[in-house]
Write a protein that holds these residues in place. Structure first.
Motif, PDB file in Angstrom:
ATOM      1  N   LYS A 170      17.606 -57.916 -61.473  1.00 19.19           N
ATOM      2  CA  LYS A 170      17.697 -57.734 -62.933  1.00 19.19           C
ATOM      3  C   LYS A 170      16.438 -58.246 -63.627  1.00 19.19           C
ATOM      4  O   LYS A 170      15.958 -57.643 -64.572  1.00 19.19           O
ATOM      5  CB  LYS A 170      18.946 -58.442 -63.478  1.00 19.19           C
ATOM      6  CG  LYS A 170      20.218 -57.658 -63.224  1.00 19.19           C
ATOM      7  CD  LYS A 170      21.384 -58.260 -63.960  1.00 19.19           C
ATOM      8  CE  LYS A 170      22.601 -57.355 -63.860  1.00 19.19           C
ATOM      9  NZ  LYS A 170      23.769 -57.912 -64.526  1.00 19.19           N
ATOM     10  N   THR A 191      13.486 -55.845 -62.901  1.00 20.16           N
ATOM     11  CA  THR A 191      13.554 -54.525 -63.541  1.00 20.16           C
ATOM     12  C   THR A 191      13.625 -54.641 -65.071  1.00 20.16           C
ATOM     13  O   THR A 191      13.895 -53.661 -65.752  1.00 20.16           O
ATOM     14  CB  THR A 191      14.768 -53.720 -63.025  1.00 20.16           C
ATOM     15  OG1 THR A 191      15.938 -54.534 -63.148  1.00 20.16           O
ATOM     16  CG2 THR A 191      14.593 -53.315 -61.590  1.00 20.16           C
ATOM     17  N   GLY A 192      13.381 -55.837 -65.559  1.00 18.32           N
ATOM     18  CA  GLY A 192      13.315 -56.024 -67.008  1.00 18.32           C
ATOM     19  C   GLY A 192      14.657 -56.027 -67.710  1.00 18.32           C
ATOM     20  O   GLY A 192      14.714 -55.896 -68.928  1.00 18.32           O
ATOM     21  N   GLN A 193      15.750 -56.186 -66.942  1.00 21.96           N
ATOM     22  CA  GLN A 193      17.072 -56.209 -67.577  1.00 21.96           C
ATOM     23  C   GLN A 193      17.464 -57.607 -68.024  1.00 21.96           C
ATOM     24  O   GLN A 193      18.430 -57.780 -68.739  1.00 21.96           O
ATOM     25  CB  GLN A 193      18.141 -55.726 -66.592  1.00 21.96           C
ATOM     26  CG  GLN A 193      17.964 -54.317 -66.116  1.00 21.96           C
ATOM     27  CD  GLN A 193      19.047 -53.978 -65.110  1.00 21.96           C
ATOM     28  OE1 GLN A 193      20.209 -53.867 -65.443  1.00 21.96           O
ATOM     29  NE2 GLN A 193      18.664 -53.801 -63.858  1.00 21.96           N
ATOM     30  N   MET A 194      16.717 -58.590 -67.540  1.00 22.22           N
ATOM     31  CA  MET A 194      17.081 -59.978 -67.825  1.00 22.22           C
ATOM     32  C   MET A 194      15.797 -60.803 -67.876  1.00 22.22           C
ATOM     33  O   MET A 194      14.853 -60.507 -67.149  1.00 22.22           O
ATOM     34  CB  MET A 194      17.982 -60.476 -66.677  1.00 22.22           C
ATOM     35  CG  MET A 194      18.619 -61.795 -66.886  1.00 22.22           C
ATOM     36  SD  MET A 194      19.564 -62.246 -65.417  1.00 22.22           S
ATOM     37  CE  MET A 194      21.117 -61.443 -65.750  1.00 22.22           C
ATOM     38  N   ARG A 195      15.778 -61.783 -68.758  1.00 26.49           N
ATOM     39  CA  ARG A 195      14.599 -62.651 -68.833  1.00 26.49           C
ATOM     40  C   ARG A 195      14.799 -63.870 -67.942  1.00 26.49           C
ATOM     41  O   ARG A 195      15.904 -64.414 -67.875  1.00 26.49           O
ATOM     42  CB  ARG A 195      14.404 -63.154 -70.260  1.00 26.49           C
ATOM     43  CG  ARG A 195      13.747 -62.161 -71.169  1.00 26.49           C
ATOM     44  CD  ARG A 195      13.576 -62.789 -72.547  1.00 26.49           C
ATOM     45  NE  ARG A 195      13.454 -61.769 -73.556  1.00 26.49           N
ATOM     46  CZ  ARG A 195      12.340 -61.118 -73.825  1.00 26.49           C
ATOM     47  NH1 ARG A 195      11.232 -61.389 -73.165  1.00 26.49           N
ATOM     48  NH2 ARG A 195      12.302 -60.190 -74.757  1.00 26.49           N
ATOM     49  N   THR A 236       9.171 -58.053 -68.007  1.00 32.24           N
ATOM     50  CA  THR A 236       9.779 -57.860 -69.333  1.00 32.24           C
ATOM     51  C   THR A 236       9.110 -56.721 -70.105  1.00 32.24           C
ATOM     52  O   THR A 236       9.637 -56.258 -71.103  1.00 32.24           O
ATOM     53  CB  THR A 236       9.676 -59.158 -70.169  1.00 32.24           C
ATOM     54  OG1 THR A 236       8.346 -59.629 -70.067  1.00 32.24           O
ATOM     55  CG2 THR A 236      10.652 -60.206 -69.704  1.00 32.24           C
ATOM     56  N   PRO A 275       8.870 -45.682 -71.211  1.00 34.13           N
ATOM     57  CA  PRO A 275       9.171 -44.520 -70.359  1.00 34.13           C
ATOM     58  C   PRO A 275       8.178 -44.364 -69.213  1.00 34.13           C
ATOM     59  O   PRO A 275       8.569 -44.018 -68.103  1.00 34.13           O
ATOM     60  CB  PRO A 275       9.077 -43.348 -71.339  1.00 34.13           C
ATOM     61  CG  PRO A 275       9.403 -43.931 -72.666  1.00 34.13           C
ATOM     62  CD  PRO A 275       8.840 -45.317 -72.649  1.00 34.13           C
ATOM     63  N   ARG A 307       9.073 -46.850 -66.513  1.00 32.40           N
ATOM     64  CA  ARG A 307      10.391 -46.570 -65.940  1.00 32.40           C
ATOM     65  C   ARG A 307      10.359 -45.371 -65.007  1.00 32.40           C
ATOM     66  O   ARG A 307      11.217 -45.228 -64.144  1.00 32.40           O
ATOM     67  CB  ARG A 307      11.412 -46.357 -67.051  1.00 32.40           C
ATOM     68  CG  ARG A 307      11.840 -47.674 -67.662  1.00 32.40           C
ATOM     69  CD  ARG A 307      12.857 -47.464 -68.706  1.00 32.40           C
ATOM     70  NE  ARG A 307      13.187 -48.729 -69.356  1.00 32.40           N
ATOM     71  CZ  ARG A 307      13.846 -48.815 -70.486  1.00 32.40           C
ATOM     72  NH1 ARG A 307      14.247 -47.718 -71.096  1.00 32.40           N
ATOM     73  NH2 ARG A 307      14.112 -49.972 -71.024  1.00 32.40           N
ATOM     74  N   PHE A 358       9.615 -46.589 -61.260  1.00 31.04           N
ATOM     75  CA  PHE A 358      10.540 -47.287 -60.353  1.00 31.04           C
ATOM     76  C   PHE A 358      11.961 -46.740 -60.478  1.00 31.04           C
ATOM     77  O   PHE A 358      12.298 -46.040 -61.438  1.00 31.04           O
ATOM     78  CB  PHE A 358      10.509 -48.805 -60.573  1.00 31.04           C
ATOM     79  CG  PHE A 358      11.126 -49.289 -61.851  1.00 31.04           C
ATOM     80  CD1 PHE A 358      12.477 -49.594 -61.921  1.00 31.04           C
ATOM     81  CD2 PHE A 358      10.355 -49.457 -62.994  1.00 31.04           C
ATOM     82  CE1 PHE A 358      13.048 -50.057 -63.098  1.00 31.04           C
ATOM     83  CE2 PHE A 358      10.908 -49.924 -64.185  1.00 31.04           C
ATOM     84  CZ  PHE A 358      12.254 -50.217 -64.241  1.00 31.04           C
ATOM     85  N   VAL A 392      16.275 -47.746 -59.538  1.00 29.22           N
ATOM     86  CA  VAL A 392      17.187 -48.849 -59.210  1.00 29.22           C
ATOM     87  C   VAL A 392      18.545 -48.297 -58.798  1.00 29.22           C
ATOM     88  O   VAL A 392      19.092 -47.427 -59.472  1.00 29.22           O
ATOM     89  CB  VAL A 392      17.426 -49.771 -60.444  1.00 29.22           C
ATOM     90  CG1 VAL A 392      18.201 -51.016 -60.040  1.00 29.22           C
ATOM     91  CG2 VAL A 392      16.129 -50.136 -61.130  1.00 29.22           C
ATOM     92  N   ASN A 416      26.888 -51.725 -58.735  1.00 30.42           N
ATOM     93  CA  ASN A 416      27.829 -51.346 -59.796  1.00 30.42           C
ATOM     94  C   ASN A 416      27.265 -50.267 -60.715  1.00 30.42           C
ATOM     95  O   ASN A 416      27.691 -50.132 -61.846  1.00 30.42           O
ATOM     96  CB  ASN A 416      28.274 -52.573 -60.604  1.00 30.42           C
ATOM     97  CG  ASN A 416      27.129 -53.197 -61.363  1.00 30.42           C
ATOM     98  OD1 ASN A 416      25.982 -52.810 -61.180  1.00 30.42           O
ATOM     99  ND2 ASN A 416      27.427 -54.147 -62.222  1.00 30.42           N
TER     100      ASN A 416
END
Lengths: 235, 279
Positions: free
Chosen positions: B45, B48-52, B66, B71, B74, B77, B79, B83
């Protein structure tokens, strides 16, 4: 900031296909139509009755559809996939909002057609409806962000429907319950006032006030949505 | 391709990652191995920049993770997490078409990606009717559509049977051969051994070992030779020069059924290093 029409259309087309197969959500659109059929059987329909059906269409279809679409993306873990794709948040929300707008406009137009209400020469009302629809869609987006499932969304939409969608009905009870006076400032009542002022040839300043109040609701929900989104998406 | 230094992540009072550092070079398949709850998904996460992160640096493609939310980045890469979801009312084709349009790739890629995951004949099937394993394969196909330079896979074969896992492994090897860098998290040590050029053992948010699987096995192997005799006995002889005569005697008497060295699996090494089973 980039905006790709191709990506916007991809999300729009996907949501139309998905919604077409989702009876649970799409059947919500039937409620204003049923109400329109019932009211159309009454003899002389007052303006407030038309406005009730219009506001209910906007609140129920506009808010619930938008909210349920986002909530379902979260429930099924598909929103993360979209967020990790090249689609920007603007494109994702614009695609979903476009679907909501199309369906809400169709439902509202068909409801008014059933009730034999004409929009001809009612430019101010149309402008008011557009602004109110924006409010309900932004509200639906915010609710979509705070709810976790379609089931939860369908519960959250009930107070919205009562306060914002059926506020016109409760205004009859203001004399008994003074608290209900606050409903006067809701977009639905302001939309009714726009219709009345425009039909009776009221002043531009009166119209301006009603538009300003609805505009303030749009701005407030927009800020709330942006703040909520930023809080939810990044830890 | 990926550079992580002293990465820390704290959730409330729980430290999910502590001083995590590693590098993944271009073209490498990197295995991030550990049991459930060890911090693998948190790392993905962050990458892939979903979480700091709370502290430390995580650079991907030479920029902080981050900043991957454009675009252009993205498109570079892909993912697949355990889930990730699909639109269950739509067909496999409609699901993949959405992503082909979002990534701006040709619709021909849909067939190619489905072939790669052995679902070439199922594209008109509604996703709701798929088994968990098939759903996982559709998710992989979705990620392969835009031929990413870097692929993050979080437990990619956890729901697959051995035949389909093998099919996916072959596909990933081919993808890697074509130049895709793969960051794989798994608790399947055989999978890691089969696919990865380098592995890191993550335990309770800490990287406890980082090396090539071959080197690790060499480092942790037992210095013994095992001998299975025709009479059913099994002997373990120390691997040293003085053992040569003893072994030769068994061979000259034609008593030996087979001779082999005892190599640890990555799973054995993990248990030895962390004192924990991979569950």
């Amino acid at each position: 900031m980039t905006f790709s029409v191709k990506r916007f259309m991809a999300i729009f087309q996907k949501d139309v296909k998905d919604l077409y197969r989702n009876l649970y959500i799409s059947s919500t659109a039937l409620m204003p139509l049923i109400l329109a059929v019932i009211y159309s059987r009454l003899g002389d329909i007052p303006l407030s009755m038309y406005m009730l059906v219009i506001t209910l269409s906007l609140a129920l279809v506009g808010t619930f559809l938008q909210c349920a679409m986002i909530a379902e993306e979260k429930e099924k873990n598909t929103l993360r996939g979209l967020m990790l794709s090249p689609a920007t948040l603007t494109e994702i929300l614009a695609g979903k909002s476009a679907v909501t707008i199309v369906i809400t406009v169709i439902v509202t137009a068909v409801s008014m057609f059933i009730m034999d209400f004409s929009f001809t020469g009612r430019g101010w009302l149309i402008a008011g409806i557009i602004l109110t629809l924006i409010f309900f869609i932004v509200l639906g987006t915010w609710m979509g962000l705070i709810t976790r499932s379609v089931m939860e969304a369908s519960i959250y939409v009930l107070p919205v429907m009562l306060i914002f969608g059926m506020g016109n009905m409760f205004m009859e009870l203001v004399d008994q319950f003074r608290l209900l006076q606050v409903l006067e400032y809701t977009p639905g009542i302001q939309l009714e006032q726009i219709a009345e002022i425009a039909d009776t040839g009221g002043s531009l300043s009166q119209l301006g006030k009603a538009f300003a109040i609805i505009g303030a609701w749009v701005a407030a929900t927009l800020v709330l949505t942006i703040v909520t989104f930023k809080k939810r998406m990044m830890d | 391709m990926i550079e992580v230094k002293s990465l820390e992540k704290i959730f409330g009072k729980k430290q999910a990652l502590h001083e995590v550092s590693f590098q993944v070079k271009k073209g490498e398949t990197f295995g991030f191995l550990g049991p459930s709850g060890s911090g693998k998904t948190t790392t993905i996460k962050i990458l892939t920049g979903q979480m700091r992160q709370t502290a430390g640096t995580a650079n991907v493609f030479g920029i902080p993770a981050t900043q991957l939310n454009t675009p252009e980045y993205r498109k570079r890469f892909g993912v697949v997490t355990d889930n990730s979801g699909l639109y269950v009312r739509l067909t496999i084709y409609d699901n993949l078409k959405l992503y082909a349009d979002l990534y701006g790739t040709s619709l021909k890629r849909i067939d190619e990606a489905l072939e790669a995951v052995n679902l070439g004949t199922e594209k008109k099937t509604q996703v709701a009717k798929l088994s968990k394993g098939m759903t996982q394969r559709v998710l992989l196909a979705r990620t392969l559509l835009h031929q990413p330079k870097l692929l993050f896979l979080d437990e990619p074969t956890s729901a697959l049977d051995p035949a389909n896992s093998k099919h996916i492994h072959n596909g990933l090897k081919e993808l890697n051969r074509q130049g895709t860098t793969i960051f794989l998290t798994t608790h399947d040590m055989e999978e890691a051994d089969h696919l990865c050029d380098k592995v890191a053992f993550l335990n309770k948010g800490v990287v406890q070992l980082l090396d090539e699987p071959k080197q690790l096995k060499k480092q942790y192997r037992e210095e013994i030779i095992c001998m299975e005799l025709k009479d059913g006995r099994e002997l373990e002889i120390p691997l040293k020069a003085s053992s040569a005569e003893e072994i030769q005697q068994y061979i000259s008497r034609e008593m030996v059924e087979r001779i082999y060295t005892k190599e640890p699996t990555l799973g054995d090494i993990f248990v030895e290093v962390t004192g924990r089973e991979l569950v």
